[in-house]
Design a protein around this motif. Structure first.
Motif, PDB file in Angstrom:
ATOM      1  N   SER A   1      38.049   8.650  -6.973  1.00 26.31           N
ATOM      2  CA  SER A   1      37.999   7.595  -5.964  1.00 26.31           C
ATOM      3  C   SER A   1      36.680   7.609  -5.199  1.00 26.31           C
ATOM      4  O   SER A   1      36.153   6.561  -4.836  1.00 26.31           O
ATOM      5  N   ALA A   2      36.149   8.794  -4.967  1.00 24.90           N
ATOM      6  CA  ALA A   2      34.892   8.905  -4.231  1.00 24.90           C
ATOM      7  C   ALA A   2      33.684   8.600  -5.104  1.00 24.90           C
ATOM      8  O   ALA A   2      32.699   8.031  -4.645  1.00 24.90           O
ATOM      9  N   TYR A   3      33.764   8.975  -6.394  1.00 21.79           N
ATOM     10  CA  TYR A   3      32.628   8.805  -7.302  1.00 21.79           C
ATOM     11  C   TYR A   3      33.058   8.115  -8.591  1.00 21.79           C
ATOM     12  O   TYR A   3      33.051   8.721  -9.667  1.00 21.79           O
ATOM     13  N   PRO A   4      33.442   6.844  -8.543  1.00 22.18           N
ATOM     14  CA  PRO A   4      33.849   6.159  -9.779  1.00 22.18           C
ATOM     15  C   PRO A   4      32.629   5.843 -10.646  1.00 22.18           C
ATOM     16  O   PRO A   4      31.744   5.105 -10.231  1.00 22.18           O
ATOM     17  N   ALA A   5      32.583   6.420 -11.828  1.00 22.40           N
ATOM     18  CA  ALA A   5      31.452   6.192 -12.722  1.00 22.40           C
ATOM     19  C   ALA A   5      31.856   6.556 -14.135  1.00 22.40           C
ATOM     20  O   ALA A   5      32.721   7.415 -14.344  1.00 22.40           O
ATOM     21  N   ALA A   6      31.260   5.919 -15.112  1.00 21.05           N
ATOM     22  CA  ALA A   6      31.483   6.310 -16.505  1.00 21.05           C
ATOM     23  C   ALA A   6      31.044   7.756 -16.666  1.00 21.05           C
ATOM     24  O   ALA A   6      30.064   8.199 -16.084  1.00 21.05           O
TER      25      ALA A   6
ATOM     26  N   TYR B   1      30.208  13.515 -13.912  1.00 22.16           N
ATOM     27  CA  TYR B   1      29.579  13.146 -12.644  1.00 22.16           C
ATOM     28  C   TYR B   1      30.306  13.776 -11.459  1.00 22.16           C
ATOM     29  O   TYR B   1      29.691  14.146 -10.466  1.00 22.16           O
ATOM     30  N   TRP B   2      31.633  13.908 -11.559  1.00 22.66           N
ATOM     31  CA  TRP B   2      32.370  14.548 -10.470  1.00 22.66           C
ATOM     32  C   TRP B   2      31.899  15.981 -10.262  1.00 22.66           C
ATOM     33  O   TRP B   2      31.802  16.455  -9.125  1.00 22.66           O
TER      34      TRP B   2
ATOM     35  N   ARG C   1      19.808  20.507  -8.252  1.00 23.31           N
ATOM     36  CA  ARG C   1      19.636  21.310  -9.467  1.00 23.31           C
ATOM     37  C   ARG C   1      20.920  22.041  -9.844  1.00 23.31           C
ATOM     38  O   ARG C   1      21.294  22.093 -11.018  1.00 23.31           O
ATOM     39  N   LEU C   2      21.608  22.617  -8.852  1.00 19.28           N
ATOM     40  CA  LEU C   2      22.857  23.320  -9.142  1.00 19.28           C
ATOM     41  C   LEU C   2      23.900  22.360  -9.689  1.00 19.28           C
ATOM     42  O   LEU C   2      24.595  22.671 -10.662  1.00 19.28           O
ATOM     43  N   GLY C   3      24.002  21.183  -9.079  1.00 16.33           N
ATOM     44  CA  GLY C   3      24.956  20.196  -9.545  1.00 16.33           C
ATOM     45  C   GLY C   3      24.661  19.757 -10.974  1.00 16.33           C
ATOM     46  O   GLY C   3      25.582  19.567 -11.778  1.00 16.33           O
ATOM     47  N   ARG C   4      23.364  19.596 -11.301  1.00 19.40           N
ATOM     48  CA  ARG C   4      23.003  19.204 -12.665  1.00 19.40           C
ATOM     49  C   ARG C   4      23.373  20.298 -13.663  1.00 19.40           C
ATOM     50  O   ARG C   4      23.826  20.011 -14.776  1.00 19.40           O
TER      51      ARG C   4
ATOM     52  N   PHE D   1      20.922  11.333 -14.127  1.00 18.40           N
ATOM     53  CA  PHE D   1      21.722  10.495 -13.241  1.00 18.40           C
ATOM     54  C   PHE D   1      20.845   9.411 -12.615  1.00 18.40           C
ATOM     55  O   PHE D   1      21.087   8.972 -11.496  1.00 18.40           O
ATOM     56  N   HIS D   2      19.784   8.996 -13.341  1.00 21.73           N
ATOM     57  CA  HIS D   2      18.911   7.982 -12.765  1.00 21.73           C
ATOM     58  C   HIS D   2      19.545   6.590 -12.767  1.00 21.73           C
ATOM     59  O   HIS D   2      19.035   5.690 -12.113  1.00 21.73           O
ATOM     60  N   ASN D   3      20.632   6.418 -13.508  1.00 24.99           N
ATOM     61  CA  ASN D   3      21.344   5.149 -13.449  1.00 24.99           C
ATOM     62  C   ASN D   3      22.390   5.124 -12.345  1.00 24.99           C
ATOM     63  O   ASN D   3      22.974   4.098 -12.043  1.00 24.99           O
ATOM     64  N   LEU D   4      22.620   6.279 -11.757  1.00 22.25           N
ATOM     65  CA  LEU D   4      23.488   6.401 -10.593  1.00 22.25           C
ATOM     66  C   LEU D   4      22.657   7.038  -9.497  1.00 22.25           C
ATOM     67  O   LEU D   4      21.668   7.712  -9.761  1.00 22.25           O
ATOM     68  N   LYS D   5      23.060   6.828  -8.270  1.00 24.56           N
ATOM     69  CA  LYS D   5      22.290   7.397  -7.174  1.00 24.56           C
ATOM     70  C   LYS D   5      22.249   8.914  -7.317  1.00 24.56           C
ATOM     71  O   LYS D   5      23.273   9.582  -7.348  1.00 24.56           O
ATOM     72  N   ASP D   6      21.056   9.470  -7.424  1.00 20.66           N
ATOM     73  CA  ASP D   6      20.894  10.917  -7.571  1.00 20.66           C
ATOM     74  C   ASP D   6      20.929  11.538  -6.179  1.00 20.66           C
ATOM     75  O   ASP D   6      19.926  11.605  -5.489  1.00 20.66           O
TER      76      ASP D   6
END
Length: 474
Positions: A31-36, A41-42, A51-54, A448-453
């Protein structure tokens, strides 16, 4: 061969509650991060971005991709086993190759598996409006299958070998693997760990869903609730309708449930139930391919894969057909491993649940201990219970992962036959090593350049719908 009675139903109840908590945690992230790409992405956002998230998202992408692809191969192989089992049930003395120890039998199962995989894949090339009927057909077949099991099967059992007693269902135990009582009890969670998985599927098509923050999140949660409730009823039903254990397993058919249907419904009438099950499995494979193709599309869109520019392309109807072909090809290659060895195929496909379970654990850990102060929920808000449920998600899925990777037979049995070893942990380790090598090669890049990084300091920025190249709604 774990406990099939007392531990099965009781572990299903406890495991279902924990799986529903997991689904609630994933629904909050959806719900917070709806994305393909959903869980890919979650994981990035749950671990604070940057960097850690990636790094975490890279591991999750590798694990879930292998898990979903393995599931497609396993499901197609399961449909083939239904068909081959019918040959054995109709003629136990048949010369038709069906024993998996025979390379001819493996070749037959491989050919049928590829056929059913091809059928499921071809449906993904239907126009979006037409494919909507595949979803509807899948639901209808599930309803028919449940009605047949809830009505016809009990009637057949009452007229043939009779029902099992309540004592058999609720208090007796069975240890077919020869493991210690403690390990046998722990393995009783294998069923719920391997069945109540795939909660992230609804999130994969979030960019194709109207009001995704609500609809996709609800799909993640309520699909798990429905599966848990229906699964419990089916388990109790099958335990009461099961013939004696020796009779149940006294068959050379690859799928013993076909033998049970034949004993209860008759050697010919049971074919109806088999056909319904096969159609349902094929439709399930096709729908699962929809979800995993969106995962591949999202990862490729962020240039993580080799040849990402090809894999992220969409057709004129805005469908990721290249991703569909890629996933179906990988699944077909996995099916080829059964030709030289059934053990090799079983080992590869054993990760069909373990990879997703490990990913859920990482998302829960990140939500509980990394981004708990910066997380901003959307429509699906767990409030003060969010962190607690995330901790439970991490602990439960960590335990479930250990169960899925645990040995299912005694040490003496494994010593006599190395093929009984559970290679899931070996496969997962290999996938992780390959992912780490790829991460080292790509660690200086930003995706994630197609989504807000976003990093942990900018969690309040809204994620845009990734309009560029996104598939259209089905």
């Amino acid at each position: 061969m774990v406990d099939l009675r007392r531990c099965m139903w009781s572990s299903w109840v406890s495991g279902s509650i924990l799986s529903i908590i997991t689904a609630a945690t994933l629904a909050e992230a959806c719900s917070a991060y709806p994305a393909a790409g959903s869980i890919y992405y979650w994981a990035f956002r749950s671990w604070g971005g940057g960097r850690l998230g990636r790094f975490v998202s890279f591991l999750v992408a590798a694990w879930t991709l292998v898990a979903w692809t393995s599931f497609l191969a396993t499901d197609s192989f399961g449909v083939a086993n239904y068909l081959v089992s019918e040959v054995v049930v109709f003629n136990p003395k048949t010369s038709f190759p069906y024993d998996n120890a025979d390379v001819k039998a493996r070749a037959v199962a491989w050919a049928f598996s590829l056929l059913f995989l091809a059928i499921a894949t071809s449906m993904n090339f239907l126009p979006p409006r037409h494919y909507a009927w595949v979803f509807r057909a899948g639901f209808i077949v599930i309803v028919i299958d449940m009605l047949l099991n809830f009505i016809w099967l009990p009637i057949g059992v009452s007229r043939t070998y009779g029902f099992q007693s309540a004592e058999f269902v609720f208090t007796s135990t069975y240890n077919g693997g020869g493991t210690s009582p403690g390990l046998n009890w722990i393995l009783s969670w294998f069923l719920v760990g391997s069945c109540l998985v795939g909660e992230d599927a609804s999130g994969h098509v979030a960019e194709e869903t109207v009001s995704a923050k609500k609809a996709a999140a609800k799909g993640v949660f309520w699909s798990t609730v429905a599966s848990a409730l229906c699964g419990f009823v089916i388990i109790i039903l099958f335990l009461f309708c099961m013939p004696p254990i020796d009779t149940f397993y006294n068959t050379s058919a690859p799928q013993p449930f076909i033998n049970m249907y034949a004993l209860a419904l008759g050697p010919r009438a049971h074919v109806v139930a088999t056909i319904v099950s096969m159609i349902g499995a094929i439709l399930n494979t096709s729908i699962s391919l929809v979800a995993v193709s969106r995962l591949v599309f999202a990862i490729a869109r962020d240039s993580v894969f080799p040849f990402s520019d090809v894999l992220c392309r969409v057709s004129k109807s805005k469908q990721p057909h290249n991703a569909v072909i890629f996933i179906a090809t990988i699944a077909a290659l996995l099916l080829c491993t059964q030709l030289p060895s059934q053990v090799a195929f079983a080992s590869l496909t054993s990760t069909s649940a373990a990879g997703s379970i490990a990913a859920y654990a990482l998302v829960g850990f990140g939500r509980a201990f990394v981004s708990h102060k910066t997380f901003q929920p959307g429509f699906w808000d767990l409030g003060r219970f969010g962190v607690l449920m995330a901790i439970v998600t991490f602990i439960w899925n960590g335990f479930a992962f250990a169960v899925l990777c645990a040995p299912q037979y005694s040490d003496s049995a494994i010593d006599q036959d190395a093929g009984l070893l559970n290679y899931a942990i070996v496969i997962m380790a290999g996938i992780t090593i390959i992912a780490l090598e790829e991460w080292w090669r790509k660690s200086k890049r930003v995706w994630f350049h197609n989504l807000k990084d976003l990093d942990s300091s900018s969690q309040d920025i809204e994620v845009h719908p990734a309009e560029k190249g996104s598939p259209t709604a089905v």
